[in-house]
Design a protein around this motif. Sequence first.
Motif, PDB file in Angstrom:
ATOM      1  N   TYR A  72       0.667  -1.526  -0.328  1.00  0.00           N
ATOM      2  CA  TYR A  72       0.188  -0.237   0.025  1.00  0.00           C
ATOM      3  C   TYR A  72       1.048   1.366   0.460  1.00  0.00           C
ATOM      4  CZ  TYR A  72       0.955  -0.945   5.094  1.00  0.00           C
ATOM      5  OH  TYR A  72       1.573  -0.599   6.415  1.00  0.00           O
ATOM      6  N   ALA A  73       0.516   2.389  -0.208  1.00  0.00           N
ATOM      7  CA  ALA A  73       0.975   4.363  -0.390  1.00  0.00           C
ATOM      8  C   ALA A  73       0.106   4.502   0.810  1.00  0.00           C
ATOM      9  CB  ALA A  73       1.156   4.051  -1.654  1.00  0.00           C
ATOM     10  N   SER A  74       0.725   5.600   1.341  1.00  0.00           N
ATOM     11  CA  SER A  74       0.685   6.753   2.733  1.00  0.00           C
ATOM     12  C   SER A  74       1.889   7.449   2.239  1.00  0.00           C
ATOM     13  CB  SER A  74       1.042   6.261   3.479  1.00  0.00           C
ATOM     14  OG  SER A  74       2.159   5.693   4.115  1.00  0.00           O
ATOM     15  N   ALA A  75       1.154   8.433   2.632  1.00  0.00           N
ATOM     16  CA  ALA A  75       1.484  10.414   2.290  1.00  0.00           C
ATOM     17  C   ALA A  75       1.939  10.598   1.274  1.00  0.00           C
ATOM     18  CB  ALA A  75       2.885   9.915   2.816  1.00  0.00           C
ATOM     19  N   ILE A  76       0.859  10.542   0.247  1.00  0.00           N
ATOM     20  CA  ILE A  76       0.643  10.114  -0.914  1.00  0.00           C
ATOM     21  C   ILE A  76       0.578  11.790  -1.875  1.00  0.00           C
ATOM     22  CG2 ILE A  76      -0.363   9.973  -3.464  1.00  0.00           C
ATOM     23  CD1 ILE A  76      -0.956   7.448  -2.100  1.00  0.00           C
ATOM     24  N   ASN A  77       1.518  12.530  -2.441  1.00  0.00           N
ATOM     25  CA  ASN A  77       1.566  14.225  -3.384  1.00  0.00           C
ATOM     26  C   ASN A  77       1.299  13.671  -4.733  1.00  0.00           C
ATOM     27  OD1 ASN A  77       2.260  15.765  -4.328  1.00  0.00           O
ATOM     28  ND2 ASN A  77       2.942  16.950  -2.060  1.00  0.00           N
ATOM     29  N   VAL A  78      -0.367  14.082  -4.396  1.00  0.00           N
ATOM     30  CA  VAL A  78      -0.106  14.262  -6.102  1.00  0.00           C
ATOM     31  C   VAL A  78       0.241  14.796  -6.827  1.00  0.00           C
ATOM     32  CG1 VAL A  78      -2.499  13.805  -7.582  1.00  0.00           C
ATOM     33  CG2 VAL A  78      -2.757  13.127  -5.655  1.00  0.00           C
ATOM     34  N   ALA A  79       0.570  15.851  -7.041  1.00  0.00           N
ATOM     35  CA  ALA A  79       0.781  16.975  -6.981  1.00  0.00           C
ATOM     36  C   ALA A  79       2.758  15.771  -8.242  1.00  0.00           C
ATOM     37  CB  ALA A  79       1.503  18.025  -6.903  1.00  0.00           C
ATOM     38  N   SER A  80       3.480  15.565  -6.895  1.00  0.00           N
ATOM     39  CA  SER A  80       4.658  15.113  -7.538  1.00  0.00           C
ATOM     40  C   SER A  80       4.711  13.512  -7.851  1.00  0.00           C
ATOM     41  CB  SER A  80       5.773  15.440  -6.445  1.00  0.00           C
ATOM     42  OG  SER A  80       5.002  14.896  -5.198  1.00  0.00           O
ATOM     43  N   GLY A  81       3.217  13.033  -7.357  1.00  0.00           N
ATOM     44  CA  GLY A  81       3.504  11.434  -7.416  1.00  0.00           C
ATOM     45  C   GLY A  81       4.662  10.971  -6.509  1.00  0.00           C
ATOM     46  N   SER A  82       4.785  11.343  -5.981  1.00  0.00           N
ATOM     47  CA  SER A  82       5.425  10.900  -4.602  1.00  0.00           C
ATOM     48  C   SER A  82       4.198  10.604  -3.117  1.00  0.00           C
ATOM     49  CB  SER A  82       6.514  11.955  -3.913  1.00  0.00           C
ATOM     50  OG  SER A  82       6.110  12.871  -2.925  1.00  0.00           O
ATOM     51  N   THR A 185     -22.488  19.099  -0.179  1.00  0.00           N
ATOM     52  CA  THR A 185     -21.813  20.184  -2.079  1.00  0.00           C
ATOM     53  C   THR A 185     -20.351  19.785  -1.721  1.00  0.00           C
ATOM     54  OG1 THR A 185     -22.801  22.135  -0.618  1.00  0.00           O
ATOM     55  CG2 THR A 185     -21.207  22.874  -1.534  1.00  0.00           C
ATOM     56  N   ASN A 186     -19.884  19.462  -0.871  1.00  0.00           N
ATOM     57  CA  ASN A 186     -18.249  18.173  -1.480  1.00  0.00           C
ATOM     58  C   ASN A 186     -18.181  17.660  -0.818  1.00  0.00           C
ATOM     59  OD1 ASN A 186     -17.051  21.748  -1.918  1.00  0.00           O
ATOM     60  ND2 ASN A 186     -17.622  21.798   0.109  1.00  0.00           N
ATOM     61  N   GLY A 187     -19.435  16.917  -0.745  1.00  0.00           N
ATOM     62  CA  GLY A 187     -19.150  15.422  -0.548  1.00  0.00           C
ATOM     63  C   GLY A 187     -18.702  14.115  -1.698  1.00  0.00           C
ATOM     64  N   GLY A 188     -18.873  13.371  -1.700  1.00  0.00           N
ATOM     65  CA  GLY A 188     -18.481  12.247  -2.917  1.00  0.00           C
ATOM     66  C   GLY A 188     -16.893  11.597  -2.638  1.00  0.00           C
ATOM     67  N   VAL A 189     -17.123  11.420  -3.723  1.00  0.00           N
ATOM     68  CA  VAL A 189     -15.672  10.106  -3.658  1.00  0.00           C
ATOM     69  C   VAL A 189     -14.739  10.771  -4.478  1.00  0.00           C
ATOM     70  CG1 VAL A 189     -15.365   7.758  -4.847  1.00  0.00           C
ATOM     71  CG2 VAL A 189     -17.079   8.021  -4.191  1.00  0.00           C
ATOM     72  N   TYR A 190     -13.545  10.922  -4.258  1.00  0.00           N
ATOM     73  CA  TYR A 190     -12.379  11.139  -4.400  1.00  0.00           C
ATOM     74  C   TYR A 190     -11.338  10.714  -4.914  1.00  0.00           C
ATOM     75  CZ  TYR A 190     -14.593  16.378  -2.926  1.00  0.00           C
ATOM     76  OH  TYR A 190     -15.342  17.203  -2.695  1.00  0.00           O
ATOM     77  N   ILE A 191     -10.714  10.570  -5.690  1.00  0.00           N
ATOM     78  CA  ILE A 191      -9.521   9.992  -6.229  1.00  0.00           C
ATOM     79  C   ILE A 191      -8.466  10.817  -6.625  1.00  0.00           C
ATOM     80  CG2 ILE A 191      -8.827   7.878  -7.811  1.00  0.00           C
ATOM     81  CD1 ILE A 191     -11.683   7.114  -8.024  1.00  0.00           C
ATOM     82  N   ASN A 192      -7.524  11.125  -5.778  1.00  0.00           N
ATOM     83  CA  ASN A 192      -6.299  11.482  -5.782  1.00  0.00           C
ATOM     84  C   ASN A 192      -6.699  13.032  -6.551  1.00  0.00           C
ATOM     85  OD1 ASN A 192      -4.472   9.246  -6.816  1.00  0.00           O
ATOM     86  ND2 ASN A 192      -5.328   9.284  -8.744  1.00  0.00           N
ATOM     87  N   ASP A 193      -7.506  13.063  -5.224  1.00  0.00           N
ATOM     88  CA  ASP A 193      -7.593  14.953  -5.013  1.00  0.00           C
ATOM     89  C   ASP A 193      -8.840  15.162  -5.884  1.00  0.00           C
ATOM     90  OD1 ASP A 193      -5.843  14.733  -2.909  1.00  0.00           O
ATOM     91  OD2 ASP A 193      -4.389  15.474  -4.099  1.00  0.00           O
ATOM     92  N   ARG A 194      -9.039  14.557  -7.179  1.00  0.00           N
ATOM     93  CA  ARG A 194     -10.148  14.907  -7.435  1.00  0.00           C
ATOM     94  C   ARG A 194     -11.595  13.874  -7.470  1.00  0.00           C
ATOM     95  NH1 ARG A 194     -12.000  13.158 -13.053  1.00  0.00           N
ATOM     96  NH2 ARG A 194     -10.079  11.655 -12.646  1.00  0.00           N
ATOM     97  N   TYR A 195     -12.935  15.046  -7.801  1.00  0.00           N
ATOM     98  CA  TYR A 195     -14.117  14.245  -7.126  1.00  0.00           C
ATOM     99  C   TYR A 195     -14.465  13.703  -8.992  1.00  0.00           C
ATOM    100  CZ  TYR A 195     -19.070  14.199  -7.289  1.00  0.00           C
ATOM    101  OH  TYR A 195     -20.125  14.517  -7.744  1.00  0.00           O
ATOM    102  N   VAL A 196     -15.008  12.750  -8.074  1.00  0.00           N
ATOM    103  CA  VAL A 196     -15.216  11.879  -9.759  1.00  0.00           C
ATOM    104  C   VAL A 196     -16.562  11.300  -9.048  1.00  0.00           C
ATOM    105  CG1 VAL A 196     -14.903   9.404 -10.740  1.00  0.00           C
ATOM    106  CG2 VAL A 196     -13.354  10.738  -9.946  1.00  0.00           C
ATOM    107  N   PHE A 197     -17.187  11.157 -10.374  1.00  0.00           N
ATOM    108  CA  PHE A 197     -19.160  10.985  -9.972  1.00  0.00           C
ATOM    109  C   PHE A 197     -18.674   9.053 -10.528  1.00  0.00           C
ATOM    110  CE2 PHE A 197     -23.294   9.937 -12.196  1.00  0.00           C
ATOM    111  CZ  PHE A 197     -23.891   9.693 -10.727  1.00  0.00           C
ATOM    112  N   LEU A 198     -19.784   8.418  -9.947  1.00  0.00           N
ATOM    113  CA  LEU A 198     -19.201   7.098 -10.511  1.00  0.00           C
ATOM    114  C   LEU A 198     -20.586   6.611 -10.658  1.00  0.00           C
ATOM    115  CD1 LEU A 198     -17.651   5.519  -7.010  1.00  0.00           C
ATOM    116  CD2 LEU A 198     -16.541   5.887  -9.173  1.00  0.00           C
ATOM    117  N   THR A 199     -20.060   5.938 -12.471  1.00  0.00           N
ATOM    118  CA  THR A 199     -21.194   5.357 -12.953  1.00  0.00           C
ATOM    119  C   THR A 199     -21.235   4.477 -13.784  1.00  0.00           C
ATOM    120  OG1 THR A 199     -22.443   6.404 -15.177  1.00  0.00           O
ATOM    121  CG2 THR A 199     -19.868   7.325 -15.403  1.00  0.00           C
TER     122      THR A 199
END
Length: 698
Positions: A72-82, A185-199
């Motif tokens: 698994y990964a932790s302390a993920i920085n999406v911008a730098s990919g670290s 307002t700000n709920g939902g599922v976020y993947i890599n800091d981005r809100y994603v509507f799952l369909t």
Amino acid sequence: MTFGAENLIAVKADNTKWRPEEATGMPFQWDSRDFNPTFGGLTRNVRMYVVPKTYFTLPLYTNLRTTGSYVYASAINVASGSATVTVEAQVRNEQSTARTITVSANVIKPDGTVHATITGSPVSLAAGATQIVKLSQQISGLVLWEPGRPHLYTVEMVLSEGGVVQDAFPITTGFRKTEFRGGATNGGVYINDRYVFLTGYAIRSANEWAVIGGAVPDWMTDLDGQLIRDSKANLIRWMHIAATPANIRMTDRYGIVSVQPAGDKEADKTGRQWDQRVELMRDVIIYFRNNPSILFWGAGNNWITAAHMTQMTNLRKTWDPNGGRVMGCRAISDDSAYGGRAAVDAAEWVGTMLNRHYSDYSRDRKPIIESEYTRDEAPRRVWDRYSPPDFGYQTGPDVTYHLTSEDFAGPHAAATRHEFWGQHIQGPGQRRYSGAAALIWADSNQHGRQYNWECCRLSGRVDAVRIPKESAHTYRVMQSDTPDIHVIGHWTYPANMTKTVHVMASAHVRRVRLLVNGTEVGNDTSATNDFLYSFPSVRWQSGTITAIGYDTGGREIVRTEKTTTGAAAALRLTPHTAPGGLRADGSDIAFFEVEAVDAQGRRMPTHQARVDFTLTGPGRFLGGFNPGKPGSAHKSYADTEAGVNRVFVRASRTAGTLTLRATASGLTAATAGIDSVPFTTTGGLTTAPPVRGEQWKQ
């Protein structure tokens, strides 16, 4: 196993229905005809592991009492990919003396190059001991996994002793950051800091094909993945029992978020049957916790008590505390009839069915996923009320649904999807849902409600041999994040026909013009349920019908057209095999698409007639399938439906050329061949991996 001597591996396979637990005699709740077709024999690849005396364990808890390794990964920085990548490797020492071992891990990119190596320190492992060896390292430059960009790495764990490699075990995984929020307002599922509507779709976990049942080669499983992504879906809720490893590997590779259950039917249980569910959920988590596509564990297909939900959530916290996943189930609600507020509080996500169990209390605290909507059915073969040969869906007295393909893919699809898309979190109006799954993906022989008329459930976006229905195209449009448009139906009608023409356009479109042979016959700025544009009283003329979509500024952003074909003149056969060809291994499958085409080679969309097949060469003809004809599988003939069908052949153990010939009354016959390729085994065993669709897709 005795090394240096001959060993016998014996396999006993049967299709006994509803076998109870041997130790207690208690039936398993999920083992019923309702949801699990009975398949005989081995329906998936069998792997044999020969390991040294000191080795990495397998994630098979009930069988071996081992948990395998957890990455698994932790302390993920999406911008730098670290991220900090951690490996928790379970190792076992079956030698009579203690060993000093070192575990390391290579993080390998898809091209085979090593991106990083995680090094560990020497560890003393007592004789007979089983131990978790943990190593972590911050790694930069990672490409994160997400829908639309499903980047995978192989984490190769290496066990060494005295500098000599003793064992190695690869785990295919991906790294991603997830967050699951409640709130309108700000709920939902976020993947890599981005809100994603799952369909996407709710799928029976058997996910079988007509003719071949559950024995589906990996490359054909991946064809499902490609088609699902082509329809712009990013979600699958597997239903009732855990999806197979092949299906989860498919969702990993194609970037499709999965809801993975363990086993249940449609009610909470107590006593031994509940304990069986808990034990199975534990085993499923342990086995699948490295698969990045799984974001949701499914504790049940119906509500369970708060105490039971707490048990299930604690399983997740015990066995998958760092995987970025959550536990929940369908149908819990703050309504006391569905578990009550305590059950919602104990869950980490909430599922509804047909919008029956929604509540603001749940929405404000958890992401809500509509788990199963649009349960209606329609066959692919029936276009509408104006198309020969049926001129509508002619049904028997006990049939539940009477929709044509046009009804199902048009007005019905738009209305049922709008109910959830129109209420999505961070959208306009009422904000309720973080995702929604339509029932189902492929027509399936699950527990048909109308076996006296149809052979399977007809709720799929594709039929049981994966030929797209009109619904696949309209769902593609409704789920698209780019401009898209589709004219529902065909444009080859009898003379003097006048009908309503339906056009599905994506949310980017604000106006649709309809043209027949270049002349405008309609201009609609008022979509029904956001997506459906309807043009009444359009008179058919031979030629081309065109739909053009415009944005709010009046700019053309998308167009599509359909053309009248001539009468069917010939058959056409198109073979499909795994990458590298059909393997002569006695089990591989190839399928042939058979089409009725006009003199210009265009599929004739209203052709429906018998086609006879003759196969020569080293293989077995398995036949095709017509859902409206019970007993039509495994025959030497099958009907075209809307001008097309598919038939299957199975390889023998002898390589050579297989030639299929197709004939039909009044049409020029077709012939197509494939070469099966030699498949080498040693003592009946091989190290060659299954062929997958990533290669097929290329």
